[in-house]
Each structure stands twice: as structure tokens, then as C-alpha cells.
Design a protein around this motif. Structure first.
Motif, PDB file in Angstrom:
ATOM      1  N   GLY A 187       0.786  -1.224   0.000  1.00 58.06           N
ATOM      2  CA  GLY A 187       0.000   0.000   0.000  1.00 58.06           C
ATOM      3  C   GLY A 187       0.820   1.276   0.000  1.00 58.06           C
ATOM      4  N   VAL A 188       2.132   1.142  -0.094  1.00 53.03           N
ATOM      5  CA  VAL A 188       3.028   2.303  -0.099  1.00 53.03           C
ATOM      6  C   VAL A 188       3.649   2.449  -1.485  1.00 53.03           C
ATOM      7  CG1 VAL A 188       5.119   3.322   0.889  1.00 53.03           C
ATOM      8  CG2 VAL A 188       3.556   1.996   2.336  1.00 53.03           C
ATOM      9  N   ARG A 189       3.656   3.670  -2.006  1.00 53.55           N
ATOM     10  CA  ARG A 189       4.255   3.949  -3.308  1.00 53.55           C
ATOM     11  C   ARG A 189       5.761   4.151  -3.140  1.00 53.55           C
ATOM     12  NH1 ARG A 189       2.802   7.124  -8.311  1.00 53.55           N
ATOM     13  NH2 ARG A 189       4.689   8.274  -8.896  1.00 53.55           N
ATOM     14  N   ILE A 190       6.529   3.417  -3.947  1.00 57.90           N
ATOM     15  CA  ILE A 190       7.985   3.538  -3.920  1.00 57.90           C
ATOM     16  C   ILE A 190       8.448   4.061  -5.272  1.00 57.90           C
ATOM     17  CG2 ILE A 190      10.175   2.316  -3.658  1.00 57.90           C
ATOM     18  CD1 ILE A 190       8.655   0.239  -1.987  1.00 57.90           C
ATOM     19  N   ASP A 191       9.053   5.235  -5.272  1.00 55.64           N
ATOM     20  CA  ASP A 191       9.561   5.838  -6.503  1.00 55.64           C
ATOM     21  C   ASP A 191      11.013   5.407  -6.696  1.00 55.64           C
ATOM     22  OD1 ASP A 191       7.212   7.338  -7.152  1.00 55.64           O
ATOM     23  OD2 ASP A 191       7.729   8.724  -5.534  1.00 55.64           O
TER      24      ASP A 191
END
Length: 229
Positions: A24-28
Motif C-alpha cells: 500500500g506504499v508507493r515507492i519511486d
């Protein structure tokens, strides 16, 4: 000399981005990469493990989707291409070397270098001559009929280098190409890789975390927190 592409940059990346969702966490991973590589230029992509080097090579190699921004290979805009066109572009202009050789175990060294040429449509006689030439340049003239299991780690990786160059690519993408070898073997294989790539006139983008190896290339770019500097 490589004759696959004659004008303009071999690679041009403009604002290349890549993100993943994890728990559920966006990793760029890539945050707006700009890079241009000239014909015949060998560029080291330096960064620690986990910095996104492999992700960037996958983008340049047109190996998966999900990337933002523009990718041009040999003057062709690849970002919006259909799958069959991306396959054609890879076949015509790109060669790949990985940390693990990924040779076909049931085929000998020469056959592993011949096969990608046959896929491209090269006549068998010419493909055989090309394979023997490349393997000879890499010191493997006496090992042509040996299968991967009969070769040392350094020899296996040299066969992988010959395979990558078999179709005279405009660009070779190498992901930690000597990372699975001891230091002495790594130095020898890298020296042969660089000599052969330069002799063939191909460009290369080589991902590594090794500053010493990177210093032997024409230019070093560093990937840090999703940016090149």
C-alpha cells in the motif's frame, strides 16, 4: 566496426520514471532520469545494490512496461511501441549481459553464440564464422565445443559476452556482468569485454557497484535516490 546505427545518440532518456506499490506504499525507484549515450560510448551506471540500476536497464532494454517518460533507442521512440515493435528494436539494436550467464545448457559455446544470429535471420555459415571469431577474440578458440557445465565461471561469462555482441548491437546492456566472479577473473573478463565492445564499435551501459571497474569506462553516471548525477 558496428554498422547497426550511424547517426545521433544510441540512447536518449527523457524524464524516465518508475514506481511500485508495496504494502500500500508507493515507492519511486526512478524519479525523472535524463541520459544520452553516443555511438561507441561506454558508460558506467554506478550505484549501490537496491538503487534501481537493474530497473533502469530493464527500461532501456525494453524488457517490461510501467515506465513513464520517453525512451528513444537508435533514433526510434520506443515508449509507446507495441510489443512486436519493441521486440524488433531489441533484436536489431540491443545486446544483453547479465550477472549470471544464462547460457543454454544443452548447447556448446559456439552454438550459444550462433543461435541468436539464426533467430535474426543470419545464414548459418555466416553465423558460425561470426561465433568463432568472437569466441576466438575472447580466448575461447579451444573451447568452442564445450557445454557451459564444462567451462569455468569466467569462460561462461565470456561466452555470454560473445552472445551479446553476436548480432552487432548498437548498444550492449550489462548488469553487474562480472559480479559473480572473483576479483582476478572479474578484472580479466571486464578488460576483454571492454576491448571487444570498443573493437566492435558498440556503445554500452554497464551497471556496477564497483568504483574501480567503473573508472575504466568512458564516463560514469551515478544513480542515487532515483536521480542520476
Amino acid at each position: 566496426m558496428n554498422r547497426g546505427y550511424g547517426g545521433g545518440p544510441v540512447v536518449r532518456l527523457n524524464n524516465l520514471t518508475r514506481s511500485f506499490e508495496q504494502g500500500g506504499v508507493r515507492i519511486d525507484v526512478l524519479r525523472g532520469i535524463d541520459l544520452t549515450i553516443a555511438p561507441g560510448e561506454i558508460v558506467a551506471l554506478l550505484g549501490p545494490s537496491g538503487s534501481g540500476k537493474s530497473t533502469m536497464l530493464q527500461a532501456v532494454g525494453l524488457l517490461e512496461g510501467g515506465f513513464g517518460g520517453d525512451i528513444a533507442i537508435a533514433g526510434e521512440q520506443a515508449s509507446k511501441m507495441a510489443a512486436d515493435e519493441r521486440t524488433r528494436l531489441r533484436r536489431e539494436h540491443l545486446g544483453f549481459v547479465y550477472q549470471f550467464h544464462h547460457l543454454l545448457p544443452d548447447f556448446n559455446a559456439k552454438e550459444n553464440v550462433i543461435l541468436p544470429q539464426l533467430v535474426k535471420g543470419t545464414p548459418r555459415e555466416a553465423a558460425t564464422e561470426r561465433a568463432e571469431h568472437l569466441l576466438g577474440q575472447l580466448g575461447l578458440a579451444q573451447r568452442l565445443d564445450h557445454r557451459p557445465s564444462q567451462l569455468s565461471g569466467g569462460e561462461q561469462q565470456r561466452v555470454a559476452v560473445a552472445r551479446a555482441l553476436a548480432n552487432r548491437p548498437s548498444l550492449v546492456l550489462a548488469d553487474e556482468p562480472t559480479g559473480n566472479l572473483d576479483e582476478a577473473t572479474s578484472d580479466k573478463v571486464l578488460a576483454q569485454f571492454l576491448e571487444l565492445v570498443r573493437g566492435e564499435g558498440s556503445a554500452a551501459l554497464v551497471a556496477t557497484h564497483n568504483e574501480r571497474l567503473a573508472s575504466r569506462m568512458d564516463r560514469v553516471v551515478r544513480l542515487h535516490e532515483g536521480h542520476l548525477n
